[in-house]
Each structure stands twice: as structure tokens, then as C-alpha cells.
Design a protein around this motif. Structure first.
Motif, PDB file in Angstrom:
ATOM      1  N   LEU A 179       0.613  -0.990  -0.090  1.00 42.13           N
ATOM      2  CA  LEU A 179       0.164   0.008   0.386  1.00 42.13           C
ATOM      3  C   LEU A 179       0.669   1.044   0.059  1.00 42.13           C
ATOM      4  O   LEU A 179       0.401   2.676  -0.888  1.00 42.13           O
ATOM      5  CB  LEU A 179      -0.957  -0.539   1.135  1.00 42.13           C
ATOM      6  N   ALA A 180       1.890   1.442   0.748  1.00 39.97           N
ATOM      7  CA  ALA A 180       2.646   2.286   0.843  1.00 39.97           C
ATOM      8  C   ALA A 180       3.288   2.529  -0.591  1.00 39.97           C
ATOM      9  O   ALA A 180       3.425   3.855  -0.704  1.00 39.97           O
ATOM     10  CB  ALA A 180       3.652   1.961   1.670  1.00 39.97           C
ATOM     11  N   ALA A 181       3.959   2.179  -1.190  1.00 37.91           N
ATOM     12  CA  ALA A 181       4.495   1.774  -2.696  1.00 37.91           C
ATOM     13  C   ALA A 181       3.308   2.701  -3.322  1.00 37.91           C
ATOM     14  O   ALA A 181       4.261   3.616  -4.531  1.00 37.91           O
ATOM     15  CB  ALA A 181       5.435   1.044  -2.931  1.00 37.91           C
ATOM     16  N   ASP A 182       2.188   2.383  -3.036  1.00 37.91           N
ATOM     17  CA  ASP A 182       1.247   2.550  -4.099  1.00 37.91           C
ATOM     18  C   ASP A 182       0.746   3.921  -4.029  1.00 37.91           C
ATOM     19  O   ASP A 182       0.146   5.123  -5.320  1.00 37.91           O
ATOM     20  CB  ASP A 182      -0.179   1.561  -4.104  1.00 37.91           C
ATOM     21  N   VAL A 183       0.909   4.233  -2.308  1.00 50.85           N
ATOM     22  CA  VAL A 183       0.086   5.588  -2.327  1.00 50.85           C
ATOM     23  C   VAL A 183       1.694   6.453  -2.904  1.00 50.85           C
ATOM     24  O   VAL A 183       1.443   8.134  -3.730  1.00 50.85           O
ATOM     25  CB  VAL A 183      -0.022   5.832  -1.121  1.00 50.85           C
ATOM     26  N   TRP A 221       1.474   6.434  -6.567  1.00 53.32           N
ATOM     27  CA  TRP A 221      -0.080   7.387  -6.636  1.00 53.32           C
ATOM     28  C   TRP A 221      -0.597   6.071  -8.126  1.00 53.32           C
ATOM     29  O   TRP A 221      -1.155   6.682  -8.591  1.00 53.32           O
ATOM     30  CB  TRP A 221      -0.105   8.379  -7.979  1.00 53.32           C
ATOM     31  N   LYS A 222      -0.406   5.285  -7.801  1.00 56.78           N
ATOM     32  CA  LYS A 222      -1.076   4.226  -8.168  1.00 56.78           C
ATOM     33  C   LYS A 222      -2.780   3.731  -7.218  1.00 56.78           C
ATOM     34  O   LYS A 222      -3.331   3.462  -8.047  1.00 56.78           O
ATOM     35  CB  LYS A 222      -0.220   2.150  -7.982  1.00 56.78           C
ATOM     36  N   ARG A 223      -2.595   4.452  -6.448  1.00 56.89           N
ATOM     37  CA  ARG A 223      -4.023   4.695  -5.513  1.00 56.89           C
ATOM     38  C   ARG A 223      -4.542   5.961  -5.667  1.00 56.89           C
ATOM     39  O   ARG A 223      -3.699   6.754  -4.159  1.00 56.89           O
ATOM     40  CB  ARG A 223      -3.639   3.934  -4.716  1.00 56.89           C
ATOM     41  N   TRP A 224      -4.295   7.003  -6.498  1.00 51.43           N
ATOM     42  CA  TRP A 224      -4.153   8.429  -6.688  1.00 51.43           C
ATOM     43  C   TRP A 224      -5.750   9.115  -5.587  1.00 51.43           C
ATOM     44  O   TRP A 224      -5.262  10.158  -5.257  1.00 51.43           O
ATOM     45  CB  TRP A 224      -4.343   8.634  -8.314  1.00 51.43           C
ATOM     46  N   ARG A 225      -6.266   7.868  -5.394  1.00 46.41           N
ATOM     47  CA  ARG A 225      -7.179   8.984  -4.616  1.00 46.41           C
ATOM     48  C   ARG A 225      -6.899   9.269  -3.116  1.00 46.41           C
ATOM     49  O   ARG A 225      -7.291   9.942  -2.158  1.00 46.41           O
ATOM     50  CB  ARG A 225      -8.853   8.165  -4.342  1.00 46.41           C
ATOM     51  N   VAL A 226      -5.635   7.680  -2.726  1.00 51.13           N
ATOM     52  CA  VAL A 226      -5.412   7.671  -1.257  1.00 51.13           C
ATOM     53  C   VAL A 226      -4.211   8.834  -1.338  1.00 51.13           C
ATOM     54  O   VAL A 226      -4.373   9.655  -0.592  1.00 51.13           O
ATOM     55  CB  VAL A 226      -4.873   6.906  -0.653  1.00 51.13           C
ATOM     56  N   SER A 227      -3.666   8.734  -2.536  1.00 52.93           N
ATOM     57  CA  SER A 227      -2.316   9.664  -2.265  1.00 52.93           C
ATOM     58  C   SER A 227      -3.370  11.552  -2.550  1.00 52.93           C
ATOM     59  O   SER A 227      -2.491  12.613  -1.261  1.00 52.93           O
ATOM     60  CB  SER A 227      -1.730   9.744  -4.163  1.00 52.93           C
ATOM     61  N   PHE A 228      -3.874  11.392  -2.856  1.00 53.56           N
ATOM     62  CA  PHE A 228      -4.830  12.996  -3.597  1.00 53.56           C
ATOM     63  C   PHE A 228      -5.448  13.631  -2.409  1.00 53.56           C
ATOM     64  O   PHE A 228      -5.271  14.484  -1.555  1.00 53.56           O
ATOM     65  CB  PHE A 228      -5.745  12.747  -4.156  1.00 53.56           C
ATOM     66  N   GLY A 229      -6.082  12.144  -1.235  1.00 55.05           N
ATOM     67  CA  GLY A 229      -6.435  13.008  -0.071  1.00 55.05           C
ATOM     68  C   GLY A 229      -5.445  12.895   0.995  1.00 55.05           C
ATOM     69  O   GLY A 229      -5.876  13.933   1.973  1.00 55.05           O
ATOM     70  N   ILE A 230      -4.286  12.713   0.405  1.00 60.93           N
ATOM     71  CA  ILE A 230      -3.279  12.454   1.774  1.00 60.93           C
ATOM     72  C   ILE A 230      -2.916  14.287   1.258  1.00 60.93           C
ATOM     73  O   ILE A 230      -2.726  15.658   3.217  1.00 60.93           O
ATOM     74  CB  ILE A 230      -2.478  11.888   1.523  1.00 60.93           C
ATOM     75  N   ILE A 231      -2.683  14.963   0.096  1.00 62.14           N
ATOM     76  CA  ILE A 231      -2.801  16.131   0.188  1.00 62.14           C
ATOM     77  C   ILE A 231      -3.403  16.989   0.620  1.00 62.14           C
ATOM     78  O   ILE A 231      -2.775  17.708   1.053  1.00 62.14           O
ATOM     79  CB  ILE A 231      -2.040  16.301  -0.957  1.00 62.14           C
ATOM     80  N   ILE A 232      -4.365  16.470   0.444  1.00 58.43           N
ATOM     81  CA  ILE A 232      -5.594  17.595   0.786  1.00 58.43           C
ATOM     82  C   ILE A 232      -5.525  17.688   2.577  1.00 58.43           C
ATOM     83  O   ILE A 232      -5.948  18.818   2.691  1.00 58.43           O
ATOM     84  CB  ILE A 232      -7.815  16.885   0.011  1.00 58.43           C
ATOM     85  N   VAL A 233      -5.434  16.537   3.260  1.00 64.18           N
ATOM     86  CA  VAL A 233      -5.674  16.489   4.859  1.00 64.18           C
ATOM     87  C   VAL A 233      -4.694  17.364   4.807  1.00 64.18           C
ATOM     88  O   VAL A 233      -4.688  18.135   6.122  1.00 64.18           O
ATOM     89  CB  VAL A 233      -5.529  15.290   5.290  1.00 64.18           C
ATOM     90  N   ALA A 234      -3.565  17.265   4.361  1.00 64.36           N
ATOM     91  CA  ALA A 234      -2.092  17.837   4.909  1.00 64.36           C
ATOM     92  C   ALA A 234      -2.532  19.232   4.657  1.00 64.36           C
ATOM     93  O   ALA A 234      -2.179  20.276   5.488  1.00 64.36           O
ATOM     94  CB  ALA A 234      -0.952  17.775   4.359  1.00 64.36           C
ATOM     95  N   THR A 235      -3.350  19.977   3.051  1.00 64.08           N
ATOM     96  CA  THR A 235      -3.755  21.079   3.001  1.00 64.08           C
ATOM     97  C   THR A 235      -4.083  21.665   3.891  1.00 64.08           C
ATOM     98  O   THR A 235      -4.505  22.992   4.399  1.00 64.08           O
ATOM     99  CB  THR A 235      -3.588  21.362   1.651  1.00 64.08           C
ATOM    100  N   ALA A 236      -5.478  21.137   4.574  1.00 71.23           N
ATOM    101  CA  ALA A 236      -6.395  21.472   5.453  1.00 71.23           C
ATOM    102  C   ALA A 236      -5.609  21.891   6.892  1.00 71.23           C
ATOM    103  O   ALA A 236      -6.030  22.347   7.712  1.00 71.23           O
ATOM    104  CB  ALA A 236      -7.107  20.518   5.550  1.00 71.23           C
TER     105      ALA A 236
END
Length: 192
Positions: A5-9, A12-27
Motif C-alpha cells: 500500500l505504501a508504495a502504491d500511495v 500514485w497508483k492509488r491516486w485517490r489515497v495520495s490525493f486525499g493525503i495532500i488534501i488533508v495535509a493542506t487542510a
């Protein structure tokens, strides 16, 4: 990077999770920067709200004669704690030994390098808050591996050139300045 999972995140193979991490970090970063509160006060406020909500939920369930789901017990085994403590003790002892050698003047070059690194950290820290640095680190750790994976050959070529230039400049500084520094400033060693 291996797999999982960590490598996929990170790739960006699991782009929703990666994008979610950036959104949560930004918030989180915007919240910390706008509120101008310290990390400790925000954590204590969040925990306070969480405990009050759980308390109200439990009392509401008693009033309504509903049974709450069981909370799992959080127990650390003695073996796990001992292993963590032993590992931590070894690392702290090696750090303390290095600090002891630096403060006694046994390795002046290492002392000089530590002073320069701490000064650089101080300068960087004066420009950015801890939360801004944590946010930058989070965004970099999510975006850089994917970009490297996509443009590996070009990045390797550019960083190879930068590494050679940096090595050349470091060699000049090392030969002209750092190697001239004495290994030790101890008076005992000079008199022997």
C-alpha cells in the motif's frame, strides 16, 4: 520501492489515497497557520472534543437502553516494550557518546560540521514554521517519488551532473578548509 500500500500511495497508483493525503495535509496546514495556535493546544482541543463526544454518546446510550459496542483494550506486551526500550537505549547511548566526544573536543571536524548544520537548521527555521516545514515535507514525500518514477532517466542524468559539481566543490572546501582544522584541540595531546 518494494510493494504494498505504501508504495502504491507514493507512486500514485492509488491516486485517490495520495490525493486525499495532500488534501488533508493542506487542510491541516491551513488550520494551523490561520489559527496561530500551537500544535499542543490544537491536539489537546481535539482530544477534549473527542472525549466529551464519547462521554455524551455513552450516557445517551444508557438513557436509551442501548448497548455500546465494546471498545478494544489497548495493551502493550512486556516483550514489545522491552524490545523498543532496548533499541531506543542503544541509539540514545550512541548519540550521547558522540555528543560527549564533540563537547570534549576529541573531534573538532565533527564539532564544526554539527555547528554548521545546526546553524543552517536555525536559519531555515527562522523562515518557516514547523507546520510549514511538515507540510512541505508531506507534499514532497507524496509527489517526488511519483515524478521520479515517471522521469527516472532524465532525473538520474541531471542529478548525476549536480552530484559531480557538488563533489568537486566539496573537495575544494574540504582540501582548503576542513582538512586544515585540527582533529582535536586538546592541550594534553599537544604536549605528549
Amino acid at each position: 520501492m518494494g510493494g504494498g500500500l505504501a508504495a502504491d500511495v507514493l507512486l500514485w497508483k492509488r491516486w485517490r489515497v495520495s490525493f486525499g493525503i495532500i488534501i488533508v495535509a493542506t487542510a491541516a496546514w491551513i488550520t494551523f497557520e490561520r489559527s496561530r495556535l500551537s500544535f499542543l493546544s490544537i491536539c489537546s482541543d481535539v482530544l477534549l472534543i473527542l472525549i466529551v463526544l464519547l462521554f455524551l454518546r455513552a450516557n445517551y446510550a444508557v438513557i436509551r437502553d442501548k448497548q455500546l459496542p465494546e471498545l478494544p483494550e489497548l495493551v502493550l506486551s512486556e516483550e514489545m516494550v522491552n524490545n523498543a526500550a532496548a533499541s531506543f537505549r542503544v541509539k540514545i547511548n550512541s548519540l550521547l557518546l558522540m555528543a560527549h566526544d564533540i563537547t570534549l573536543g576529541k573531534d573538532f571536524r565533527l564539532f564544526f560540521k554539527v555547528v554548521v548544520c545546526l546553524w543552517l537548521l536555525s536559519v531555515i527555521g527562522s523562515f518557516f514554521s514547523f507546520f510549514t516545514l511538515a507540510y512541505i515535507g508531506t507534499v514532497i514525500s507524496i509527489t517526488v517519488p511519483a515524478m521520479y518514477n515517471r522521469h527516472e532517466e532524465h532525473v538520474d542524468k541531471c542529478f548525476g551532473i549536480l552530484h559531480r559539481k557538488f563533489s568537486r566543490h566539496y573537495k575544494i572546501v574540504d582540501e582548503s578548509f576542513i582538512n586544515r582544522l585540527p582533529r582535536s584541540l586538546s592541550i594534553k595531546e599537544k604536549s605528549m
